[in-house]
Design an enzyme around this catalytic site. Sequence first.
Site, short mmCIF file in Angstrom:
data_model
loop_
_atom_site.label_atom_id
_atom_site.label_comp_id
_atom_site.label_asym_id
_atom_site.label_seq_id
_atom_site.Cartn_x
_atom_site.Cartn_y
_atom_site.Cartn_z
N GLY A 110 5.29 -10.33 7.56
CA GLY A 110 5.47 -10.01 6.15
C GLY A 110 6.81 -10.53 5.65
CG ASP A 111 8.74 -8.69 2.30
OD1 ASP A 111 8.29 -7.98 3.21
OD2 ASP A 111 9.26 -8.24 1.26
CG ASP A 136 2.58 -3.52 1.36
OD1 ASP A 136 1.71 -2.65 1.27
OD2 ASP A 136 3.62 -3.39 2.04
NE ARG A 171 -13.26 20.33 -5.44
CZ ARG A 171 -13.82 20.72 -4.30
NH1 ARG A 171 -14.35 19.83 -3.49
NH2 ARG A 171 -13.85 21.98 -3.97
CG MET A 178 -0.05 2.37 3.17
SD MET A 178 -0.01 1.43 4.71
CE MET A 178 0.18 2.78 5.89
N GLY A 179 2.00 1.11 -0.36
CA GLY A 179 2.68 0.30 -1.37
C GLY A 179 3.94 1.01 -1.81
CB ILE A 279 -7.68 4.63 7.02
CG1 ILE A 279 -7.87 5.86 7.90
CG2 ILE A 279 -9.03 4.04 6.60
CD1 ILE A 279 -8.56 7.01 7.22
NE ARG A 281 -0.03 -1.32 9.16
CZ ARG A 281 1.14 -0.68 9.32
NH1 ARG A 281 1.84 -0.33 8.26
NH2 ARG A 281 1.60 -0.43 10.51
O1 F6P Z 1 4.54 -2.96 4.69
C1 F6P Z 1 3.25 -2.59 4.95
C2 F6P Z 1 3.07 -1.11 4.92
O2 F6P Z 1 1.73 -0.95 5.12
C3 F6P Z 1 3.56 -0.38 3.65
O3 F6P Z 1 2.68 -0.44 2.58
C4 F6P Z 1 3.76 1.02 4.18
O4 F6P Z 1 4.66 1.73 3.40
C5 F6P Z 1 4.30 0.75 5.56
O5 F6P Z 1 3.75 -0.47 5.98
C6 F6P Z 1 4.04 1.82 6.57
O6 F6P Z 1 4.64 1.42 7.77
P1 F6P Z 1 4.61 2.23 9.15
O7 F6P Z 1 3.62 1.54 10.01
O8 F6P Z 1 5.99 2.10 9.69
O9 F6P Z 1 4.22 3.64 8.87
#
Ligand code: F6P
Length: 368
Positions: A110-111, A136, A171, A178-179, A279, A281
């Site tokens: 990533g970056d 992300d 509801r 994430m983000g 989930i 990822r």
């Molecule tokens: O950078 C990718 C990311 O998925 C983010 O969106 C998230 O905040 C972070 O990684 C979570 O990282 P970790 O695996 O350290 O919990």
Amino acid sequence: MTKPQKKLGILTSGGDCPGLNSVIRAVINHAVLTYGWQVLGIPYATQGLLDQKAIPLSIHGLDLRGIDPLINMGGTILGTINRGDTLAHFDQIQAGYQALGLDALIGIGGDGSLAILNHLANQGSWQFIGVPKTIDNDIALTERVVGFDTAVNTITDALNRLTFTASSHDRVMIVEVMGREAGHLALHAGIAGGADVILMPEIPYAIQDVCRHLTELRDRWGRRFAIIVVAEGAKTATDSHDQQPDQRPSCGIGQYLASEIISCSAYPVDVRVSMLGHIQRGGIPSALDRLIATAFGKVAVDLIAQGQSKQMVAWQSGQVVAVPLEAVIAANPLLVTPDSQLVQTARALGIYVGSPAHFSPIVLDKEE
Ligand code: F6P
């Protein structure tokens, strides 16, 4: 004429995502079949260099029966890390690079990882090519990265499921995604999954506007349920929640938002929170992520063969091109632009996406 044998290292760095193994597969197959090189997998990102460890990778994959499982396997067979003071260990990492006899390195990251690897490559005079990956989607100068599409599909699938249960029980369903800095995941999946509210770090929201929007949905359109997608880094312009991550409520933005909505809602509201967490990822890569990964892996190997270095493979106008890593690093991170076409699309569909408060077409379509 025999081609000179290269020893090509490959590593994955930063948080994992679906599609990493598809890149590894493409790199191995192309490097071995086209160029006759040896490919070494470096385990756990730069930790593998530091430990002077490498795994020879073969085109037959991991399965002795000839099945190649890498194309659709989530995670990374090489392992990865997203913490550590890598730059402080340059001397040991450089010693590892030399001890392993590497001629070139491909790093999938990533970056943050790409910036660190580029720095190491500069210091160590390595031939280095970067491959962008992240759920992300916040890497500049590329229209696509490995992992984002699968994560969007995963969230969209969750939204589909949650819509049925939310509507059955009248509801408000809050889905935290994430983000921390970039809202691409929330925006893309929110639109695709039919969300009513999408909150992102780039566009501050106001809790009063969120509650007013829920009331509008109910009073004017008879919608007794609602779906809210909130990125973990979503912020208000003024709340104390607008803090550095370590100062934010430990419950997470989803729970925080739930209590805020309960307090400010004009009518009794039944709120539930789903935190999708990691989930997003996991899982097998989508077809699109496999294609992007494969195209990136192939071009990354070609760039090494051409003697190029400190470039990142990037997707631009339907083609894989090379862009200088320095330019990518200077332009990172790629955030959601508040007036982007996708944000405007969401607003045009009556989705609340943060200030300015905008309820079109609900407010504009006034009835007597
Ligand atoms: O950078 C990718 C990311 O998925 C983010 O969106 C998230 O905040 C972070 O990684 C979570 O990282 P970790 O695996 O350290 O919990």
